[in-house]
Design a protein around this motif. Sequence first.
Motif, PDB file in Angstrom:
ATOM      1  N   HIS A  37       0.826  -1.216   0.000  1.00  0.00           N
ATOM      2  CA  HIS A  37       0.000   0.000   0.000  1.00  0.00           C
ATOM      3  C   HIS A  37       0.863   1.270   0.000  1.00  0.00           C
ATOM      4  O   HIS A  37       0.614   2.191  -0.781  1.00  0.00           O
ATOM      5  CB  HIS A  37      -0.952   0.018   1.199  1.00  0.00           C
ATOM      6  CG  HIS A  37      -1.726   1.281   1.308  1.00  0.00           C
ATOM      7  ND1 HIS A  37      -2.833   1.542   0.526  1.00  0.00           N
ATOM      8  CD2 HIS A  37      -1.537   2.373   2.092  1.00  0.00           C
ATOM      9  CE1 HIS A  37      -3.295   2.745   0.823  1.00  0.00           C
ATOM     10  NE2 HIS A  37      -2.527   3.270   1.772  1.00  0.00           N
ATOM     11  N   SER A  82      -0.684   7.959   9.797  1.00  0.00           N
ATOM     12  CA  SER A  82      -1.150   7.497   8.485  1.00  0.00           C
ATOM     13  C   SER A  82      -1.196   5.980   8.409  1.00  0.00           C
ATOM     14  O   SER A  82      -2.105   5.406   7.800  1.00  0.00           O
ATOM     15  CB  SER A  82      -0.251   8.048   7.381  1.00  0.00           C
ATOM     16  OG  SER A  82      -0.331   9.449   7.329  1.00  0.00           O
ATOM     17  N   ASP A  85      -4.213   4.939  10.500  1.00  0.00           N
ATOM     18  CA  ASP A  85      -5.429   5.293   9.753  1.00  0.00           C
ATOM     19  C   ASP A  85      -5.698   4.272   8.655  1.00  0.00           C
ATOM     20  O   ASP A  85      -6.837   3.824   8.469  1.00  0.00           O
ATOM     21  CB  ASP A  85      -5.316   6.688   9.139  1.00  0.00           C
ATOM     22  CG  ASP A  85      -5.395   7.820  10.141  1.00  0.00           C
ATOM     23  OD1 ASP A  85      -5.762   7.589  11.314  1.00  0.00           O
ATOM     24  OD2 ASP A  85      -5.063   8.961   9.746  1.00  0.00           O
ATOM     25  N   TYR A  86      -4.655   3.890   7.916  1.00  0.00           N
ATOM     26  CA  TYR A  86      -4.827   2.894   6.858  1.00  0.00           C
ATOM     27  C   TYR A  86      -5.301   1.558   7.428  1.00  0.00           C
ATOM     28  O   TYR A  86      -6.256   0.968   6.920  1.00  0.00           O
ATOM     29  CB  TYR A  86      -3.525   2.699   6.075  1.00  0.00           C
ATOM     30  CG  TYR A  86      -3.627   1.550   5.112  1.00  0.00           C
ATOM     31  CD1 TYR A  86      -4.424   1.657   3.973  1.00  0.00           C
ATOM     32  CD2 TYR A  86      -2.979   0.342   5.346  1.00  0.00           C
ATOM     33  CE1 TYR A  86      -4.560   0.590   3.094  1.00  0.00           C
ATOM     34  CE2 TYR A  86      -3.107  -0.722   4.478  1.00  0.00           C
ATOM     35  CZ  TYR A  86      -3.907  -0.593   3.351  1.00  0.00           C
ATOM     36  OH  TYR A  86      -4.057  -1.656   2.487  1.00  0.00           O
ATOM     37  N   GLU A  88      -6.853   0.928  10.215  1.00  0.00           N
ATOM     38  CA  GLU A  88      -8.220   1.017  10.739  1.00  0.00           C
ATOM     39  C   GLU A  88      -9.244   1.041   9.607  1.00  0.00           C
ATOM     40  O   GLU A  88     -10.347   0.509   9.755  1.00  0.00           O
ATOM     41  CB  GLU A  88      -8.368   2.237  11.639  1.00  0.00           C
ATOM     42  CG  GLU A  88      -7.660   2.048  12.959  1.00  0.00           C
ATOM     43  CD  GLU A  88      -7.832   3.214  13.917  1.00  0.00           C
ATOM     44  OE1 GLU A  88      -8.553   4.185  13.584  1.00  0.00           O
ATOM     45  OE2 GLU A  88      -7.235   3.144  15.000  1.00  0.00           O
ATOM     46  N   THR A  89      -8.878   1.631   8.483  1.00  0.00           N
ATOM     47  CA  THR A  89      -9.775   1.634   7.325  1.00  0.00           C
ATOM     48  C   THR A  89      -9.851   0.242   6.698  1.00  0.00           C
ATOM     49  O   THR A  89     -10.929  -0.233   6.336  1.00  0.00           O
ATOM     50  CB  THR A  89      -9.282   2.649   6.275  1.00  0.00           C
ATOM     51  OG1 THR A  89      -9.285   3.947   6.870  1.00  0.00           O
ATOM     52  CG2 THR A  89     -10.178   2.668   5.056  1.00  0.00           C
ATOM     53  N   LYS A  90      -8.714  -0.412   6.613  1.00  0.00           N
ATOM     54  CA  LYS A  90      -8.636  -1.744   5.995  1.00  0.00           C
ATOM     55  C   LYS A  90      -9.303  -2.824   6.857  1.00  0.00           C
ATOM     56  O   LYS A  90      -9.914  -3.749   6.340  1.00  0.00           O
ATOM     57  CB  LYS A  90      -7.157  -2.090   5.767  1.00  0.00           C
ATOM     58  CG  LYS A  90      -6.904  -3.419   5.149  1.00  0.00           C
ATOM     59  CD  LYS A  90      -7.002  -3.364   3.663  1.00  0.00           C
ATOM     60  CE  LYS A  90      -6.710  -4.738   3.082  1.00  0.00           C
ATOM     61  NZ  LYS A  90      -6.529  -4.724   1.663  1.00  0.00           N
ATOM     62  N   TYR A  91      -9.174  -2.683   8.187  1.00  0.00           N
ATOM     63  CA  TYR A  91      -9.695  -3.687   9.124  1.00  0.00           C
ATOM     64  C   TYR A  91     -10.589  -3.002  10.161  1.00  0.00           C
ATOM     65  O   TYR A  91     -10.237  -2.939  11.337  1.00  0.00           O
ATOM     66  CB  TYR A  91      -8.544  -4.422   9.813  1.00  0.00           C
ATOM     67  CG  TYR A  91      -7.556  -5.020   8.826  1.00  0.00           C
ATOM     68  CD1 TYR A  91      -7.882  -6.171   8.116  1.00  0.00           C
ATOM     69  CD2 TYR A  91      -6.323  -4.422   8.598  1.00  0.00           C
ATOM     70  CE1 TYR A  91      -6.990  -6.713   7.192  1.00  0.00           C
ATOM     71  CE2 TYR A  91      -5.427  -4.968   7.686  1.00  0.00           C
ATOM     72  CZ  TYR A  91      -5.769  -6.108   6.983  1.00  0.00           C
ATOM     73  OH  TYR A  91      -4.894  -6.637   6.085  1.00  0.00           O
ATOM     74  N   PRO A  92     -11.734  -2.504   9.756  1.00  0.00           N
ATOM     75  CA  PRO A  92     -12.555  -1.703  10.675  1.00  0.00           C
ATOM     76  C   PRO A  92     -13.193  -2.483  11.824  1.00  0.00           C
ATOM     77  O   PRO A  92     -13.512  -1.892  12.854  1.00  0.00           O
ATOM     78  CB  PRO A  92     -13.635  -1.117   9.762  1.00  0.00           C
ATOM     79  CG  PRO A  92     -13.740  -2.096   8.629  1.00  0.00           C
ATOM     80  CD  PRO A  92     -12.341  -2.614   8.430  1.00  0.00           C
ATOM     81  N   ASP A  93     -13.343  -3.786  11.666  1.00  0.00           N
ATOM     82  CA  ASP A  93     -14.079  -4.570  12.664  1.00  0.00           C
ATOM     83  C   ASP A  93     -13.261  -5.659  13.342  1.00  0.00           C
ATOM     84  O   ASP A  93     -13.821  -6.545  13.990  1.00  0.00           O
ATOM     85  CB  ASP A  93     -15.314  -5.201  12.007  1.00  0.00           C
ATOM     86  CG  ASP A  93     -16.241  -4.150  11.436  1.00  0.00           C
ATOM     87  OD1 ASP A  93     -16.459  -3.136  12.112  1.00  0.00           O
ATOM     88  OD2 ASP A  93     -16.728  -4.335  10.303  1.00  0.00           O
ATOM     89  N   LYS A 112     -12.077  -6.446  17.843  1.00  0.00           N
ATOM     90  CA  LYS A 112     -11.568  -5.112  17.545  1.00  0.00           C
ATOM     91  C   LYS A 112     -11.097  -4.438  18.832  1.00  0.00           C
ATOM     92  O   LYS A 112     -11.800  -4.446  19.844  1.00  0.00           O
ATOM     93  CB  LYS A 112     -12.679  -4.284  16.906  1.00  0.00           C
ATOM     94  CG  LYS A 112     -12.306  -2.850  16.653  1.00  0.00           C
ATOM     95  CD  LYS A 112     -13.488  -2.100  16.076  1.00  0.00           C
ATOM     96  CE  LYS A 112     -13.216  -0.620  16.002  1.00  0.00           C
ATOM     97  NZ  LYS A 112     -14.365   0.109  15.429  1.00  0.00           N
ATOM     98  N   ARG A 114      -8.768  -0.734  19.891  1.00  0.00           N
ATOM     99  CA  ARG A 114      -8.047   0.469  19.464  1.00  0.00           C
ATOM    100  C   ARG A 114      -7.577   1.216  20.702  1.00  0.00           C
ATOM    101  O   ARG A 114      -8.312   1.304  21.698  1.00  0.00           O
ATOM    102  CB  ARG A 114      -8.952   1.391  18.637  1.00  0.00           C
ATOM    103  CG  ARG A 114      -9.605   0.746  17.428  1.00  0.00           C
ATOM    104  CD  ARG A 114      -8.582   0.435  16.352  1.00  0.00           C
ATOM    105  NE  ARG A 114      -9.186  -0.085  15.132  1.00  0.00           N
ATOM    106  CZ  ARG A 114      -9.308  -1.355  14.819  1.00  0.00           C
ATOM    107  NH1 ARG A 114      -8.919  -2.303  15.655  1.00  0.00           N
ATOM    108  NH2 ARG A 114      -9.834  -1.725  13.676  1.00  0.00           N
TER     109      ARG A 114
END
Length: 119
Positions: A37, A82, A85-86, A88-93, A112, A114
């Motif tokens: 990525h 960054s 953030d990536y 958390e976007t890729k693996y939100p759950d 999950k 955080r």
Amino acid sequence: MNLSQHFKLSEFACKCGCGRDDINPKLIDVLEDVRIHFNTPVYINSGCRCPQHNQSVGGTRHSQHILGNAADISVKRVNPKSVADYLETKYPDKFGIGRYKTFTHIDLRAIKARWGSNE
């Protein structure tokens, strides 16, 4: 020994020198995704930990590092915010993602989680 195109087993070995290096192959897949990525090297600050080393660095008693399910990473020329953030976007759950000033923690826990703030 190469684990993937961009990662070697030695990068994940316990930093105390005990030789512990059991790492979950699924974690390597996640880290390869981060590498692809951002198109830049991913450095493993901490991978596997034996219980003694984990305690000496202030890790939690049941740390995912002890299980070979976690890595603290830095990505070349990318700030930790960054990276988190990536992820958390890729693996939100799922997974554990920790935000720190100089690195990002990622682990494969089933639920999950955080924590931290690197704003």
